[in-house]
Design a protein around this motif. Structure first.
Motif, PDB file in Angstrom:
ATOM      1  N   MET A 290      18.042  35.776  10.738  1.00 56.27           N
ATOM      2  CA  MET A 290      16.681  35.423  11.123  1.00 56.27           C
ATOM      3  C   MET A 290      16.723  34.473  12.315  1.00 56.27           C
ATOM      4  O   MET A 290      17.517  33.532  12.356  1.00 56.27           O
ATOM      5  N   THR A 291      15.841  34.708  13.289  1.00 57.24           N
ATOM      6  CA  THR A 291      15.648  33.784  14.404  1.00 57.24           C
ATOM      7  C   THR A 291      14.152  33.490  14.518  1.00 57.24           C
ATOM      8  O   THR A 291      13.319  34.330  14.165  1.00 57.24           O
ATOM      9  N   ALA A 292      13.815  32.303  15.012  1.00 54.75           N
ATOM     10  CA  ALA A 292      12.401  31.918  15.070  1.00 54.75           C
ATOM     11  C   ALA A 292      12.180  30.930  16.199  1.00 54.75           C
ATOM     12  O   ALA A 292      13.093  30.210  16.628  1.00 54.75           O
ATOM     13  N   GLY A 293      10.943  30.893  16.675  1.00 59.78           N
ATOM     14  CA  GLY A 293      10.526  29.911  17.663  1.00 59.78           C
ATOM     15  C   GLY A 293       9.052  29.627  17.492  1.00 59.78           C
ATOM     16  O   GLY A 293       8.296  30.463  16.992  1.00 59.78           O
ATOM     17  N   TYR A 294       8.632  28.431  17.861  1.00 54.76           N
ATOM     18  CA  TYR A 294       7.221  28.095  17.688  1.00 54.76           C
ATOM     19  C   TYR A 294       6.765  27.149  18.798  1.00 54.76           C
ATOM     20  O   TYR A 294       7.564  26.508  19.476  1.00 54.76           O
ATOM     21  N   ILE A 295       5.429  27.098  18.949  1.00 60.54           N
ATOM     22  CA  ILE A 295       4.813  26.196  19.920  1.00 60.54           C
ATOM     23  C   ILE A 295       3.583  25.586  19.275  1.00 60.54           C
ATOM     24  O   ILE A 295       2.885  26.244  18.492  1.00 60.54           O
ATOM     25  N   ASP A 296       3.324  24.323  19.592  1.00 67.10           N
ATOM     26  CA  ASP A 296       2.182  23.604  19.010  1.00 67.10           C
ATOM     27  C   ASP A 296       1.550  22.765  20.115  1.00 67.10           C
ATOM     28  O   ASP A 296       2.231  21.968  20.760  1.00 67.10           O
ATOM     29  N   VAL A 297       0.238  22.946  20.335  1.00 67.42           N
ATOM     30  CA  VAL A 297      -0.480  22.234  21.386  1.00 67.42           C
ATOM     31  C   VAL A 297      -1.728  21.600  20.790  1.00 67.42           C
ATOM     32  O   VAL A 297      -2.465  22.241  20.038  1.00 67.42           O
TER      33      VAL A 297
ATOM     34  N   ASP B 252      -6.534  22.205  18.167  1.00 69.60           N
ATOM     35  CA  ASP B 252      -5.089  22.375  17.985  1.00 69.60           C
ATOM     36  C   ASP B 252      -4.767  23.868  17.961  1.00 69.60           C
ATOM     37  O   ASP B 252      -5.451  24.654  17.290  1.00 69.60           O
ATOM     38  N   PHE B 253      -3.700  24.234  18.671  1.00 69.71           N
ATOM     39  CA  PHE B 253      -3.217  25.606  18.690  1.00 69.71           C
ATOM     40  C   PHE B 253      -1.753  25.596  18.244  1.00 69.71           C
ATOM     41  O   PHE B 253      -0.976  24.717  18.639  1.00 69.71           O
ATOM     42  N   ALA B 254      -1.380  26.582  17.428  1.00 72.32           N
ATOM     43  CA  ALA B 254       0.020  26.713  17.014  1.00 72.32           C
ATOM     44  C   ALA B 254       0.361  28.189  16.937  1.00 72.32           C
ATOM     45  O   ALA B 254      -0.470  29.017  16.518  1.00 72.32           O
ATOM     46  N   GLY B 255       1.571  28.534  17.346  1.00 68.07           N
ATOM     47  CA  GLY B 255       2.038  29.910  17.277  1.00 68.07           C
ATOM     48  C   GLY B 255       3.504  29.957  16.890  1.00 68.07           C
ATOM     49  O   GLY B 255       4.266  29.031  17.195  1.00 68.07           O
ATOM     50  N   ARG B 256       3.896  31.007  16.197  1.00 63.59           N
ATOM     51  CA  ARG B 256       5.278  31.119  15.741  1.00 63.59           C
ATOM     52  C   ARG B 256       5.705  32.588  15.820  1.00 63.59           C
ATOM     53  O   ARG B 256       4.945  33.481  15.430  1.00 63.59           O
TER      54      ARG B 256
END
Length: 353
Positions: free
Chosen positions: A1-8, A19-23
């Motif tokens: 498994m690999t993952a990445g995320y962003i949170d603004v 607030d915005f979040a993506g994964r």
């Protein structure tokens, strides 16, 4: 498994926060998935604010859900948990597990009408698709054949009707709607100390929006499993009480009311014994419990407390003999209401470093 995320997080206006979040996740067995969340809050003034969130979710099948196996036997019955990919489970109609996916909405407000009074209300809806459940119950000769295909056997002389098998499956889609309300109020009694009063109530209702079928067209969720998903949890829960503090002394008392639960329980005697289609409807009545604690600050780093959870030693409703195997089981293990251990009493010493 690999993952990445962003949170603004940003203030679009002085009183408006967003607030915005993506994964992104990649699984070697179930592929790629993208999930996200958008939250917003607007403070009209120091007395009133609103907030809301929209998000989606993803959950891949666990190793246990895909591969766990177990068989329980007794002189009068046998029950097997089959791995979903095993020959026995495939004979019964199992198919490979898919990931669960959800869509979630929530909205609410914060109200501070007085300096010492704080109120929150939040309503929510959670929709889960392809929910993984321990479903698909089979009994009789089909169950015995499935066990034999997996290399298991049961004791001679056991009635085939008392032999059952099941496996994890994407058995249903559910929708949960609910509301949480909380309130706190601070009272200053001067030389008699301060009290923070608090109250919270929750209302929840879960319904089935879709029921899956196995490879042979049979429903994957029977009445017992449907009850576990929808009515084994209290439809409401109320907590109220207060915490008092004076100098080195502190005390708290809270009253808790659990709403009723309803289960569909297996018969162990009579014409419907061990049936996977006919069950006894069992209602756990609402229950009240009281939690108490008295504490003293011995030193700046040591605090001692004497307390009790469920001080009245309340228990759930006792099971009728027809649904208690050999009259050993006392309480409904499906119910997620009041615990089965009665009162819990403790002496606690805290060390703060």
């Amino acid at each position: 498994m690999t993952a990445g995320y962003i949170d603004v997080s940003t203030q679009l206006l002085p009183k408006w926060q967003v607030d915005f979040a993506g994964r992104f996740e990649h699984y070697t067995d179930v592929g790629d998935t993208e999930t996200g969340k958008v939250s917003s809050r607007y403070d009209f003034n120091r007395f009133f604010a609103i907030r809301g969130t929209v998000s989606n979710g993803f959950r891949a099948p666990t190793l246990a859900e895909e591969h766990y196996a177990n068989i329980v036997t007794s002189p009068s019955y046998a029950n097997a948990q089959l791995p979903v990919s095993s020959p026995g489970a495939r004979y019964l109609g199992a198919s490979a597990l898919k990931p669960e996916r959800s869509t979630n909405f929530s909205a609410g407000f914060l109200l501070n009408p007085l300096r010492s009074l704080h109120i929150t209300l939040d309503a929510y809806q959670i929709s889960v698709r392809d929910r993984i459940v321990d479903g698909a119950a089979y009994n009789g000769h089909d169950a015995m054949t499935a066990l034999a295909l997996d290399g298991a056997s049961v004791q001679e002389g056991i009635d085939p009707k008392a032999v059952s098998a099941q496996y994890f499956t994407n058995g249903a889609s559910t929708r949960t709607r609910g509301m949480d309300i909380t309130a706190t109020y601070d009272t200053n009694f001067g030389r008699y100390g301060k009290v923070r009063w608090d109250a919270a109530v929750n209302f929840t209702h879960t319904s089935l929006t879709n029921v899956g079928h196995d490879a042979h067209g049979n429903s994957l969720v029977n009445a017992q499993q449907a009850a576990y998903l929808t009515t084994a949890y209290p439809a409401n829960k109320l907590i109220f009480g207060g915490a008092w503090r004076l100098g080195r002394w502190d005390a708290s008392i809270h009253e808790i009311r659990y709403g009723h639960t309803t289960s569909q329980l297996t018969y162990y005697t009579g014409p419907s014994a061990f049936s996977v289609n006919n069950f006894m409807e069992f209602v756990n009545s609402p229950r009240w419990v009281t939690n108490l604690e008295v504490g003293y600050q011995l030193t700046p780093i040591f605090h001692i407390a004497l307390g009790a959870n469920n001080v009245g030693n309340a228990y759930p409703r006792r099971l009728p003999s027809e649904v208690s195997y050999l009259n050993v089981a006392r309480y409904d293990t499906y119910s997620q209401q009041l615990g089965q251990d009665g009162g819990f009493y403790y002496l606690r010493l805290n060390l703060k470093l």
